[in-house]
Scaffold this active site. Structure first.
Site, short mmCIF file in Angstrom:
data_model
loop_
_atom_site.label_atom_id
_atom_site.label_comp_id
_atom_site.label_asym_id
_atom_site.label_seq_id
_atom_site.Cartn_x
_atom_site.Cartn_y
_atom_site.Cartn_z
N GLY A 29 0.45 -1.13 0.09
CA GLY A 29 0.39 0.04 0.00
C GLY A 29 1.39 1.27 0.47
O GLY A 29 2.03 1.18 0.79
N VAL A 42 18.29 8.36 -2.74
CA VAL A 42 18.94 8.34 -4.06
C VAL A 42 20.31 9.51 -4.10
O VAL A 42 20.87 9.28 -4.40
CB VAL A 42 17.89 8.93 -5.11
N ARG A 90 0.62 -4.74 -5.72
CA ARG A 90 1.18 -6.20 -5.08
C ARG A 90 1.72 -6.82 -6.43
O ARG A 90 0.75 -7.28 -7.22
CB ARG A 90 -0.64 -6.60 -3.85
N ASP A 121 5.63 -4.85 5.81
CA ASP A 121 6.42 -6.00 6.76
C ASP A 121 6.09 -7.41 5.43
O ASP A 121 7.18 -8.41 4.89
CB ASP A 121 5.84 -6.57 7.97
N GLY A 122 4.99 -6.92 4.44
CA GLY A 122 4.97 -7.93 3.64
C GLY A 122 5.46 -7.59 2.34
O GLY A 122 6.09 -8.36 2.49
N THR A 143 4.38 2.56 5.66
CA THR A 143 2.92 1.92 5.72
C THR A 143 2.19 2.72 6.69
O THR A 143 2.51 3.22 7.87
CB THR A 143 2.46 0.83 5.82
N ILE A 144 0.63 3.24 5.94
CA ILE A 144 0.78 3.74 6.89
C ILE A 144 -0.31 3.26 8.65
O ILE A 144 -0.41 4.23 9.57
CB ILE A 144 -1.81 5.00 6.40
N ASP A 145 0.03 2.25 8.04
CA ASP A 145 -1.16 1.65 9.40
C ASP A 145 -0.22 1.22 10.66
O ASP A 145 -0.43 1.08 11.55
CB ASP A 145 -0.89 0.04 8.90
N ASP A 147 2.16 -0.26 11.55
CA ASP A 147 2.46 -2.03 12.46
C ASP A 147 3.40 -3.10 12.23
O ASP A 147 3.05 -3.89 11.97
CB ASP A 147 1.12 -2.94 11.60
N MET A 187 -8.91 3.34 8.43
CA MET A 187 -8.22 2.04 7.64
C MET A 187 -7.61 0.86 8.76
O MET A 187 -7.33 1.65 10.09
CB MET A 187 -7.17 2.57 6.61
N ARG A 189 -7.02 -2.84 8.08
CA ARG A 189 -7.50 -4.18 8.49
C ARG A 189 -7.42 -5.10 9.67
O ARG A 189 -8.06 -5.77 10.30
CB ARG A 189 -7.19 -5.15 7.03
N ALA A 204 -13.18 11.08 20.81
CA ALA A 204 -14.38 9.81 20.41
C ALA A 204 -14.74 9.22 21.73
O ALA A 204 -14.27 8.91 22.62
CB ALA A 204 -13.65 8.71 19.76
N HIS A 268 -9.83 5.44 1.32
CA HIS A 268 -8.24 6.22 0.85
C HIS A 268 -7.80 7.63 1.00
O HIS A 268 -6.83 7.47 0.03
CB HIS A 268 -8.68 5.47 -0.42
P1 ADP Z 1 3.21 -4.18 2.85
O1 ADP Z 1 4.36 -4.32 2.28
O2 ADP Z 1 2.71 -3.61 2.44
O3 ADP Z 1 2.72 -4.98 3.62
P2 ADP Z 1 1.83 -6.38 0.90
O4 ADP Z 1 1.66 -7.08 2.09
O5 ADP Z 1 0.73 -6.23 0.41
O6 ADP Z 1 2.17 -4.98 1.61
O7 ADP Z 1 2.81 -6.87 0.12
C1 ADP Z 1 3.60 -6.32 -0.97
C2 ADP Z 1 4.29 -7.16 -2.05
O8 ADP Z 1 4.92 -7.91 -0.95
C3 ADP Z 1 3.29 -8.41 -2.58
O9 ADP Z 1 2.65 -8.42 -3.03
C4 ADP Z 1 4.04 -9.72 -2.97
O10 ADP Z 1 5.11 -9.18 -3.77
C5 ADP Z 1 5.84 -9.62 -1.45
N1 ADP Z 1 5.49 -10.26 -0.53
C6 ADP Z 1 4.25 -10.09 0.22
N2 ADP Z 1 4.57 -10.81 1.40
C7 ADP Z 1 5.00 -12.03 0.99
C8 ADP Z 1 5.95 -13.42 1.09
N3 ADP Z 1 5.96 -14.32 2.29
N4 ADP Z 1 6.86 -13.76 0.44
C9 ADP Z 1 7.35 -13.02 -0.81
N5 ADP Z 1 6.99 -11.80 -1.35
C10 ADP Z 1 5.66 -11.46 -0.37
O1 F6P Z 2 -1.75 -0.68 4.68
C1 F6P Z 2 -2.01 -0.07 4.97
C2 F6P Z 2 -3.62 -0.30 4.46
O2 F6P Z 2 -4.05 0.70 3.89
C3 F6P Z 2 -4.27 -1.54 5.32
O3 F6P Z 2 -4.82 -0.52 6.79
C4 F6P Z 2 -5.54 -1.27 4.36
O4 F6P Z 2 -6.22 -2.62 5.58
C5 F6P Z 2 -5.26 -1.73 3.35
O5 F6P Z 2 -4.37 -0.92 3.29
C6 F6P Z 2 -6.27 -1.71 2.11
O6 F6P Z 2 -5.24 -1.71 1.48
P1 F6P Z 2 -5.50 -1.70 -0.45
O7 F6P Z 2 -6.98 -0.52 -0.46
O8 F6P Z 2 -5.01 -1.13 -1.31
O9 F6P Z 2 -6.24 -3.11 -0.39
#
Ligand code: ADP
Ligand code: F6P
Length: 339
Positions: A29, A42, A90, A121-122, A143-145, A147, A187, A189, A204, A268
């Site tokens: 995100g 950069v 993604r 972290d993804g 990430t805005i979360d 987390d 936001m 999830r 609140a 968003h």
């Molecule tokens: P964020 O980085 O914000 O947590 P995502 O969880 O959507 O976002 O992960 C972003 C991208 O990172 C995914 O679309 C994927 O390409 C890659 N990714 C996520 N999890 C994994 C994983 N377990 N192994 C390899 N690549 C991953």
């Molecule tokens: O990780 C940031 C975030 O905005 C979460 O809070 C939310 O659940 C998710 O991304 C939604 O992402 P998208 O609308 O791009 O699927």
């Protein structure tokens, strides 16, 4: 003065590591401040004499070889812009072993010696997989979360909170004028940091978080009725996205209490906008620290904020193993303040 205890890091053009060319991408995100972080990476690369390639659309761009050389000028006039000029994606293909191998191959094709991943972290999990294939990685948390367990702060969180705070203030103005209850979905999830901080900042009455189960009667209806009995003219109910049924909740509140209740899903709007000072400064510091790690040969790290605006580098495996839970003191403070 030394930087990281290393005098050489103060010297322009001083890069003693084997890393001569670096790729940078934004992934997952988008978050306000991603451009400021890219700019920082950069410019720091330019300072230390490392070549830098921008990669479009996260891991999608890495797999497609969609990348281009960046210079000091490539990031001019971007620090104040929301979103990410590199764009993000993604990329499910990258979650497969074949995808990771293809990413490693493309890094070789473009002679990248390391990759800086700006994301959540993804995205770092993808980075860890690449590092296991031998490509050195540095992660910058954005990430805005807010987390990510290893860091006190993630780029984008402050801007998001200010956007939400402004929306709550405005909704409260109109709610007070009509004695209304306002259910406001923010936001998050799986993570409740945005909801919890914004409940405190927005005053609140009720806050529902994905990490906690709630009971409609005791956690929502009773607090609203107690507030009404004390003469309040508005009732703000913050609901994190992960709770998942804001319209239904509004109807339940209206049906049980008789109070006119509106629902606003901020959506968003929370991810966009010009980054705040805090997000720009953290992006600046984290980007520089990321490149200094590469120069010093410290790789496979995630940059983490510790003790305010200090940055440290944490081993990526350890970073990903660290879970973030909601801060107990913040939870208690919110309970006290929402009386
Ligand atoms: P964020 O980085 O914000 O947590 P995502 O969880 O959507 O976002 O992960 C972003 C991208 O990172 C995914 O679309 C994927 O390409 C890659 N990714 C996520 N999890 C994994 C994983 N377990 N192994 C390899 N690549 C991953
Ligand atoms: O990780 C940031 C975030 O905005 C979460 O809070 C939310 O659940 C998710 O991304 C939604 O992402 P998208 O609308 O791009 O699927």
């Amino acid at each position: 003065m030394t930087v990281n205890g290393d005098d050489a890091l103060k010297t322009k053009g001083e890069n003693r590591s084997k890393i001569k060319r670096v790729g940078v991408l934004t992934s997952g995100g988008d978050a306000p401040g991603m451009n400021a972080a890219t700019r920082s990476v950069v410019r720091a690369c330019c300072y230390y004499g490392i070549e830098v390639f921008g990669i479009h659309k996260g891991y999608d761009g890495l797999l497609a070889g969609d990348m281009f050389p960046m210079t000091i000028r490539s990031v001019s006039d971007t620090i104040q812009r929301g979103g990410t000029a590199l764009q993000t994606a993604r990329c499910p293909q990258f979650c497969t072993p074949e995808g990771v191998k293809q990413g490693r191959k493309m890094a070789d094709v473009f002679k990248l010696d390391a990759l800086v991943v700006i994301g959540g972290d993804g995205s770092f999990r993808g980075g860890l997989d690449l590092s296991r294939e031998g490509l050195p990685i540095i992660g910058i948390p954005a990430t805005i979360d807010n987390d990510i367990g290893c860091t006190e702060y993630t780029i984008g969180y402050d801007t998001c909170m200010n956007t939400v705070r402004e929306a709550i203030d405005k909704i409260k103005d109109t709610a007070s004028s009509h004695d209304r209850c306002s259910v406001i979905e923010v936001m998050g999830r799986n993570a409740g940091y945005i909801a919890l901080s914004c409940a405190i900042a927005g005053g609140a009455e009720v806050c529902l978080l994905p990490e906690q189960k709630y009971d409609l009667e005791t956690d929502v209806i009773q607090p609203i009725l107690e507030c009404r009995n004390r003469g309040k003219h508005h009732y703000v109910v913050i609901v994190a996205e992960g709770i998942g049924h804001s319209f239904e909740l509004s109807k339940q509140i209206k049906d049980i209490t008789g109070i006119s209740t509106t629902t606003t899903i901020l959506g968003h709007i929370q991810r966009g906008g010009s980054p705040t000072v805090k997000d720009r400064v953290m992006a600046g510091l984290m980007g520089v620290k990321a490149v200094q790690c590469l120069v010093a040969g410290e790789v496979n790290k995630v940059i983490a904020a510790k003790g305010g605006d200090k940055c440290v580098a944490i081993d990526i495996e350890e970073a990903l193993a660290t879970k973030k839970t909601l801060d107990e003191e913040m939870l208690l403070a919110n309970e006290i303040l929402s009386l």
